[in-house]
Design a protein around this motif. Structure first.
Motif, PDB file in Angstrom:
ATOM      1  N   CYS A  30       0.829  -1.206   0.000  1.00 25.77           N
ATOM      2  CA  CYS A  30       0.000   0.000   0.000  1.00 25.77           C
ATOM      3  C   CYS A  30       0.863   1.256   0.000  1.00 25.77           C
ATOM      4  O   CYS A  30       0.577   2.216  -0.712  1.00 25.77           O
ATOM      5  CB  CYS A  30      -0.931   0.015   1.211  1.00 25.77           C
ATOM      6  N   ASP A  32       3.948   1.513  -1.099  1.00 26.71           N
ATOM      7  CA  ASP A  32       4.607   1.613  -2.393  1.00 26.71           C
ATOM      8  C   ASP A  32       3.660   2.191  -3.439  1.00 26.71           C
ATOM      9  O   ASP A  32       4.012   3.106  -4.183  1.00 26.71           O
ATOM     10  CB  ASP A  32       5.109   0.241  -2.834  1.00 26.71           C
ATOM     11  N   GLN A  33       2.451   1.693  -3.490  1.00 24.22           N
ATOM     12  CA  GLN A  33       1.476   2.184  -4.470  1.00 24.22           C
ATOM     13  C   GLN A  33       1.102   3.634  -4.212  1.00 24.22           C
ATOM     14  O   GLN A  33       1.006   4.430  -5.141  1.00 24.22           O
ATOM     15  CB  GLN A  33       0.233   1.305  -4.442  1.00 24.22           C
ATOM     16  N   ALA A  34       0.906   3.997  -2.968  1.00 17.19           N
ATOM     17  CA  ALA A  34       0.522   5.370  -2.634  1.00 17.19           C
ATOM     18  C   ALA A  34       1.609   6.366  -3.021  1.00 17.19           C
ATOM     19  O   ALA A  34       1.316   7.465  -3.500  1.00 17.19           O
ATOM     20  CB  ALA A  34       0.219   5.483  -1.145  1.00 17.19           C
ATOM     21  N   ARG A  36       4.423   5.646  -5.185  1.00 21.03           N
ATOM     22  CA  ARG A  36       4.875   5.491  -6.571  1.00 21.03           C
ATOM     23  C   ARG A  36       3.872   6.076  -7.563  1.00 21.03           C
ATOM     24  O   ARG A  36       4.247   6.714  -8.537  1.00 21.03           O
ATOM     25  CB  ARG A  36       5.107   4.015  -6.870  1.00 21.03           C
ATOM     26  N   LYS A  37       2.593   5.887  -7.320  1.00 24.36           N
ATOM     27  CA  LYS A  37       1.574   6.365  -8.249  1.00 24.36           C
ATOM     28  C   LYS A  37       1.084   7.771  -7.920  1.00 24.36           C
ATOM     29  O   LYS A  37       0.203   8.294  -8.584  1.00 24.36           O
ATOM     30  CB  LYS A  37       0.394   5.400  -8.277  1.00 24.36           C
ATOM     31  N   GLY A  38       1.624   8.380  -6.869  1.00 25.76           N
ATOM     32  CA  GLY A  38       1.265   9.747  -6.530  1.00 25.76           C
ATOM     33  C   GLY A  38      -0.065   9.896  -5.811  1.00 25.76           C
ATOM     34  O   GLY A  38      -0.588  11.004  -5.685  1.00 25.76           O
ATOM     35  N   LYS A  39      -0.610   8.807  -5.331  1.00 31.65           N
ATOM     36  CA  LYS A  39      -1.915   8.865  -4.667  1.00 31.65           C
ATOM     37  C   LYS A  39      -1.868   9.637  -3.353  1.00 31.65           C
ATOM     38  O   LYS A  39      -2.795  10.378  -3.031  1.00 31.65           O
ATOM     39  CB  LYS A  39      -2.455   7.457  -4.435  1.00 31.65           C
ATOM     40  N   ARG A  42      -1.585  13.376  -4.112  1.00 34.26           N
ATOM     41  CA  ARG A  42      -2.872  13.880  -4.602  1.00 34.26           C
ATOM     42  C   ARG A  42      -3.865  14.037  -3.451  1.00 34.26           C
ATOM     43  O   ARG A  42      -4.574  15.033  -3.359  1.00 34.26           O
ATOM     44  CB  ARG A  42      -3.407  12.917  -5.666  1.00 34.26           C
ATOM     45  N   GLN A  57       9.044   6.748   2.087  1.00 36.44           N
ATOM     46  CA  GLN A  57       9.108   5.313   1.799  1.00 36.44           C
ATOM     47  C   GLN A  57       9.855   4.594   2.922  1.00 36.44           C
ATOM     48  O   GLN A  57       9.394   3.586   3.433  1.00 36.44           O
ATOM     49  CB  GLN A  57       9.817   5.071   0.460  1.00 36.44           C
TER      50      GLN A  57
END
Length: 72
Positions: A30, A32-34, A36-39, A42, A57
């Motif tokens: 979670c 990593d995704q938050a 890496r994808k800019g979530k 945002r 990280q």
């Protein structure tokens, strides 16, 4: 996570700090995704530079393995 009025992003385990907050599971995937994808950026309405991303990280990956901060 919280973006303080000063613009600093930090972990808010209590959920009581002032500023714009976002919930994030304390699991490595979670985190990593938050990041890496800019979530996370945002959700907090902030721009995170590569240094900030690396710091978060490291901090959050460590928090994901620490049982005392599993509510992050």
């Amino acid at each position: 996570m919280v973006r303080l009025p000063s613009g600093v992003v930090e972990v808010d385990a209590s959920g009581k700090k002032p500023g714009r907050g976002a919930y994030l599971h304390a699991e490595a995937a979670c985190v990593d995704q938050a990041l890496r994808k800019g979530k996370l950026a945002r959700a907090l309405k902030v721009t995170l530079n590569p240094t900030d991303l690396d710091s978060l990280q490291t901090l959050l990956t460590g928090a994901a393995t620490a049982p005392s901060v599993s509510g992050v």
